[in-house]
Design an enzyme around this catalytic site. Structure first.
Site, PDB file in Angstrom:
ATOM      1  N   ASP A 239      -4.230  -7.714   1.522  1.00  0.00           N
ATOM      2  CA  ASP A 239      -3.125  -8.531   1.037  1.00  0.00           C
ATOM      3  C   ASP A 239      -3.232  -9.932   1.626  1.00  0.00           C
ATOM      4  O   ASP A 239      -3.862 -10.143   2.669  1.00  0.00           O
ATOM      5  CB  ASP A 239      -1.782  -7.943   1.467  1.00  0.00           C
ATOM      6  CG  ASP A 239      -1.602  -6.504   1.038  1.00  0.00           C
ATOM      7  OD1 ASP A 239      -2.032  -6.157  -0.079  1.00  0.00           O
ATOM      8  OD2 ASP A 239      -1.028  -5.719   1.827  1.00  0.00           O
TER       9      ASP A 239
ATOM     10  N   ASP B 235      -5.544  -7.477  -3.534  1.00  0.00           N
ATOM     11  CA  ASP B 235      -4.442  -6.523  -3.493  1.00  0.00           C
ATOM     12  C   ASP B 235      -3.138  -7.318  -3.597  1.00  0.00           C
ATOM     13  O   ASP B 235      -3.010  -8.187  -4.443  1.00  0.00           O
ATOM     14  CB  ASP B 235      -4.524  -5.669  -2.232  1.00  0.00           C
ATOM     15  CG  ASP B 235      -3.720  -4.381  -2.351  1.00  0.00           C
ATOM     16  OD1 ASP B 235      -3.366  -3.989  -3.471  1.00  0.00           O
ATOM     17  OD2 ASP B 235      -3.427  -3.754  -1.315  1.00  0.00           O
TER      18      ASP B 235
ATOM     19  N   ASP C  82       3.036  -7.436   0.853  1.00  0.00           N
ATOM     20  CA  ASP C  82       3.422  -6.031   0.814  1.00  0.00           C
ATOM     21  C   ASP C  82       4.229  -5.672   2.056  1.00  0.00           C
ATOM     22  O   ASP C  82       3.901  -6.103   3.170  1.00  0.00           O
ATOM     23  CB  ASP C  82       2.193  -5.128   0.712  1.00  0.00           C
ATOM     24  CG  ASP C  82       1.621  -5.106  -0.703  1.00  0.00           C
ATOM     25  OD1 ASP C  82       2.165  -5.811  -1.584  1.00  0.00           O
ATOM     26  OD2 ASP C  82       0.634  -4.382  -0.928  1.00  0.00           O
TER      27      ASP C  82
ATOM     28  N   ARG D 123       4.679  -5.648  -9.981  1.00  0.00           N
ATOM     29  CA  ARG D 123       5.214  -5.492  -8.621  1.00  0.00           C
ATOM     30  C   ARG D 123       6.010  -6.741  -8.205  1.00  0.00           C
ATOM     31  O   ARG D 123       5.678  -7.396  -7.221  1.00  0.00           O
ATOM     32  CB  ARG D 123       4.113  -5.198  -7.615  1.00  0.00           C
ATOM     33  CG  ARG D 123       3.306  -3.957  -7.931  1.00  0.00           C
ATOM     34  CD  ARG D 123       2.241  -3.682  -6.879  1.00  0.00           C
ATOM     35  NE  ARG D 123       1.458  -2.491  -7.217  1.00  0.00           N
ATOM     36  CZ  ARG D 123       0.445  -2.014  -6.477  1.00  0.00           C
ATOM     37  NH1 ARG D 123       0.096  -2.649  -5.378  1.00  0.00           N
ATOM     38  NH2 ARG D 123      -0.201  -0.935  -6.845  1.00  0.00           N
TER      39      ARG D 123
END
Length: 437
Positions: A216, A255, A259, A311
């Site tokens: 990430d 990614d 997160d 997301r």
């Protein structure tokens, strides 16, 4: 709706608040951004003791850095153990810091001697290997290569830390990892292209399989009271659209943007820009009922999601407050915005959506195993049509079975200042969100 100049001014002042106004300052370390704390009541990160980051740092623990080595040294001196360094510290980032600093060959310098992409593609082609997970010496070499990259490009942050960028500050080709880094603040950074040198082929991920990457741009794990404010997240000149296709699937080297997983909680994400990315924000990494229950409480307000695909966020378990965000969505690859996951409790209020061609109001919500979402005050502008209030949940339930319930079971109490009328959200967020470049 026709907006007067007075209404716009009132809205911008309301949105600005202490956190928005702060970015005008330059003396970040001694009295500017570095010493600022999260305003009282500003989202979930204001719960409990609140979030003060490194504001109590002694003069000796205020550092200005412009290289990877200096950043690691300021965080404690040893990247492997910096996550345990709880000394209050302020780190001011100047210029561009690259995660591959000192490695002219980048991925080639981190690859295990037994790994090559050409060999991997030849060995695990589904036509040869079948639809089973890769295994054996070549996959083991890929895993060792990923471990090499993790040790180098993942920069570990400890508790009681403020990281703030001077104008134009950039963290490039690295992951900022806040693991067990409670009471931390990250502000005014342009995060760019944390690409994975060694993606994994997952043949049973979806109907056709998928490539999956590990890194990430920023990750929050096992941490409480974290404030992420006025940053920009993007892939720079290495977009997903430019990646090759292997085994009939895009070679995914990225990614998430930000997160929040592994029991993290009490996080406020405010005034950030997420630009032209596929996977943006995963809140909760597993459907397993266990330690995440009662955790993963996050507030998102006054952020811009521009050309992002999915997301925005996807939520499991947590009570997540999503208000006054601007979603400018376009592209054939768009998937969904709000992922209603297992035991999730999303409260979404006064968010504005500009939907490009082929995207409809019913596409905003996706059911990942949840049961309900509170959604109110949403406005939608589809193509060149005028903006209008729309029930996104109503649109979803009209076109999907089973229906999602309309009550997520809670009402947010931690909000700083009034909630903006939805038509003002694009004006306020576009003016104020993101790193000052």
């Amino acid at each position: 709706m026709r907006l007067t100049a007075a209404a716009v001014g009132i809205g911008l002042v309301a949105a600005l608040g202490p956190s928005g106004a702060a970015l005008a300052g330059n003396n970040h370390g001694k009295s500017g951004l570095g010493r600022q704390v999260l305003p009282a009541g500003d989202g979930w990160a204001a719960a409990g003791p609140g979030t003060t980051g490194g504001s109590a740092a002694s003069p000796a623990d205020v550092h200005t850095v412009d290289t990877r080595a200096e950043l690691i040294d300021a965080l404690g001196g040893d990247n492997a153990t910096n996550r345990t360094n709880a000394t209050p510290k302020i780190i001011v980032v100047r210029g561009t810091i690259n995660g591959f600093e000192g490695l002219p060959g980048k991925c080639a310098d981190l690859a295990d001697p037994a790994y090559s992409l050409d060999a991997y593609l030849a060995a695990y082609d589904p036509a040869v290997w079948g639809r089973v997970n890769p295994s054996g010496p070549l996959e083991e070499a890929r895993v060792r290569s990923v471990a090499n990259q993790t040790r180098y490009t993942q920069i570990n942050v400890g508790p009681n830390t403020t990281i703030v960028g001077l104008r134009g500050a950039k963290l490039e080709n690295l992951t900022l990892m806040l693991d067990s880094a409670s009471n931390s603040i990250v502000r005014n950074i342009n995060f760019v292209d944390a690409f994975d040198c060694f993606p994994a082929w997952s043949p049973n991920d979806g109907d056709a399989g998928n490539w999956n990457s590990q890194f990430d741009l920023m990750s929050v794990r096992r941490s409480e009271n974290v404030w992420v404010d006025h940053n920009t997240f993007n892939d720079g000149d290495n977009p997903d659209s430019g990646q090759p296709v292997y085994f009939g699937r895009p070679y995914q080297v990225h990614d998430g943007s930000l997160d929040i997983t592994h029991t993290a909680s009490l996080v406020t994400v405010s005034f950030n820009r997420f630009v032209s990315r596929d996977k943006v924000m995963l809140i909760g990494s597993s459907n397993t009922v266990g330690p995440d229950v009662g955790r993963l409480n996050v507030t998102l307000h006054h952020n811009v999601f521009d050309g992002t695909m999915q997301r925005l966020p996807r939520v499991r378990f947590g009570q997540v407050d999503i208000y006054n965000n601007y979603y400018r969505l376009a592209g054939d690859a768009f998937s969904y915005a709000w992922g209603v996951g297992v035991q999730s409790s999303i409260y979404a209020e006064n968010n504005f959506f500009a939907l490009g061609e082929g995207i409809a109001a019913e596409d905003v919500i996706f059911d990942w195993g949840g049961t309900a979402i509170t959604e109110k005050g949403s406005w939608v502008r589809a193509g060149s049509d005028r903006a209008r209030p729309v029930s996104l949940l109503g649109a979803y339930n009209a076109t999907h079975d089973p229906d999602l319930g309309a009550d997520s079971g809670w009402t947010p109490t931690l909000r700083h200042g009034p909630v903006l009328p939805t038509p003002l959200v694009p004006l306020a967020t576009l003016a104020l969100a993101g790193a000052r470049l």
